[in-house]
Scaffold this motif. Structure first.
Motif, PDB file in Angstrom:
ATOM      1  N   GLN A 307      20.186 -22.816 -51.205  1.00  0.00           N
ATOM      2  CA  GLN A 307      20.970 -21.863 -51.990  1.00  0.00           C
ATOM      3  C   GLN A 307      21.805 -22.574 -53.054  1.00  0.00           C
ATOM      4  N   LYS A 308      21.514 -23.852 -53.254  1.00  0.00           N
ATOM      5  CA  LYS A 308      22.107 -24.651 -54.321  1.00  0.00           C
ATOM      6  C   LYS A 308      23.634 -24.536 -54.381  1.00  0.00           C
ATOM      7  N   PRO A 309      24.318 -24.892 -53.316  1.00  0.00           N
ATOM      8  CA  PRO A 309      25.784 -24.787 -53.324  1.00  0.00           C
ATOM      9  C   PRO A 309      26.441 -25.683 -54.374  1.00  0.00           C
ATOM     10  N   GLU A 310      25.821 -26.848 -54.649  1.00  0.00           N
ATOM     11  CA  GLU A 310      26.380 -27.698 -55.707  1.00  0.00           C
ATOM     12  C   GLU A 310      26.301 -27.000 -57.054  1.00  0.00           C
ATOM     13  N   LEU A 311      25.170 -26.357 -57.315  1.00  0.00           N
ATOM     14  CA  LEU A 311      24.999 -25.626 -58.566  1.00  0.00           C
ATOM     15  C   LEU A 311      25.985 -24.459 -58.658  1.00  0.00           C
ATOM     16  N   GLN A 312      26.231 -23.792 -57.527  1.00  0.00           N
ATOM     17  CA  GLN A 312      27.214 -22.702 -57.511  1.00  0.00           C
ATOM     18  C   GLN A 312      28.582 -23.215 -57.968  1.00  0.00           C
ATOM     19  N   GLY A 313      28.997 -24.349 -57.415  1.00  0.00           N
ATOM     20  CA  GLY A 313      30.286 -24.924 -57.791  1.00  0.00           C
ATOM     21  C   GLY A 313      30.315 -25.349 -59.247  1.00  0.00           C
ATOM     22  N   TYR A 314      29.241 -26.049 -59.668  1.00  0.00           N
ATOM     23  CA  TYR A 314      29.153 -26.548 -61.048  1.00  0.00           C
ATOM     24  C   TYR A 314      29.203 -25.398 -62.046  1.00  0.00           C
ATOM     25  N   GLN A 315      28.374 -24.405 -61.840  1.00  0.00           N
ATOM     26  CA  GLN A 315      28.305 -23.280 -62.771  1.00  0.00           C
ATOM     27  C   GLN A 315      29.602 -22.482 -62.795  1.00  0.00           C
TER      28      GLN A 315
END
Length: 353
Positions: A307-315
């Motif tokens: 679920q791409k939690p790093e991407l969630q934070g980054y975005q």
């Protein structure tokens, strides 16, 4: 070359103040309709274009953008909540030259009092934007109300709380993720297997998105065959899985078993299986923490949904920065794709972006 028209010229031509023009340009409230229309007409006639670069340079020259980030406490090094925090830190490293600062605060996911205390601090501290989770409905609604009234960009990550309206979410659709998990297992097991939705929780940990994933899982299997029985098990991780009699009984069934671990702790169940030498079990879980990755590599886990939690934070941090400094029409809602990870494509998914 003709000099570009700026805010000062727009204010002069429309017979208004610079502050009023700025409100219209950034689509903020507090401007009379007739005044707004007059300013928009001048903007149209002069061909004014908002200078995003100047906005950034102004920030780096002095003004700071302070963002409050409130996430559940990461219990261990493999905790899920380290991942979105890492994404926020990556975005922060790219935005630090533009005056962006982040204040990280955490709380236990079952500690409503602590979370409420932090929200009170945010409301009184004049942060420019907020990134958090919507675990507690009433407090989240109060935070949304504060955000909308005070023009403070707010993003909830990880899961969508449908009871919290007029809010922005950067997350994956949990029901669809559960449906994807069910399809993967059903394609391999069919109508004659044992299906288990297993949630491994820390004491009274919030289970909002896990429940939605389980719902999607059940709905898909029932749509294929109403005779399929789905066993739902919630187990606290401070107790050994060997003590779970229901799970032990299901594992001893001769038929092939499909186990959907609804959160990031599928490695715990994989380790349990190896210790007990159970056979004919397929596992699908969530998230690319290091322990899950190890079990995927040795094929103890067959599938992971990223679920791409790093991407969630980054975005989340990037979008709030854009909203504040560049374009007020930027959407703060992002539907994170459902990415299926197997051993063979694991390397392609190492980058958080």
């Amino acid at each position: 070359m003709e000099k570009p028209v700026g805010i000062k010229e727009i204010a002069k031509l429309s017979n208004t103040s610079i502050g009023t023009v700025d409100r219209v340009i950034n689509n903020r409230t507090g401007v009379a309709p007739k005044t707004k229309q007059r300013i928009l007409e001048v903007i149209k006639q002069t061909g004014y274009v908002k200078n995003n670069i100047a906005s950034r340079l102004k920030l780096s020259a002095g003004k700071k953008v302070n963002i409050a980030v409130v996430l559940p406490h990461a219990i261990s090094g493999v905790s899920y909540w380290n991942l979105p925090k890492n994404g926020i830190k990556k975005a922060l490293s790219e935005l630090s030259d533009f005056g962006v600062e982040v204040d990280f605060m955490d709380f236990s996911s079952d500690d409503k009092f602590r979370y409420n205390t932090i929200v009170n601090k945010i409301i009184n501290h004049h942060y420019d934007g907020i990134i958090t989770v919507s675990l507690f409905e009433e407090i989240s609604k109060r935070l949304v109300d504060f955000s909308n009234k005070n023009d403070k960009p707010l993003i909830f990550i990880d899961s969508k709380n449908n009871a919290v309206t007029k809010a922005n979410f950067v997350c994956q659709n949990s029901i669809k993720a559960g449906e994807v998990a069910a399809r993967l297992l059903y394609n391999n097991i069919g109508n004659n297997g044992v299906y288990i939705a297993l949630t491994l929780v820390d004491k009274s940990e919030f289970q909002g998105n896990q429940k939605e994933r389980e719902l999607g899982f059940k709905n898909f299997l029932q749509s294929k065959n109403k005779e399929i029985k789905i066993h739902s098990i919630v187990h606290t991780i401070d107790e050994n899985l060997e003590h779970n009699l229901e799970l032990q009984k299901l594992m001893n069934v001769e038929m092939i078993k499909g186990v959907f671990v609804t959160n990031s702790r599928s490695y715990i169940f994989a380790k349990f299986l190896k210790e007990k030498t159970y056979k004919n079990v397929q596992i699908i879980g969530f998230d690319l923490n290091q322990k899950n990755i190890e079990e995927l590599k040795n094929e103890s886990i067959q599938y992971l949904i990223n679920q791409k939690p790093e991407l969630q934070g980054y975005q989340s941090l990037m979008k709030i920065f854009q909203k504040i400094t560049q374009d007020d029409t930027v959407s703060l809602n992002i539907d994170i794709p459902i990415e299926i990870i197997v051993k063979e494509n694991l390397q392609d998914s190492n980058e958080i972006l």
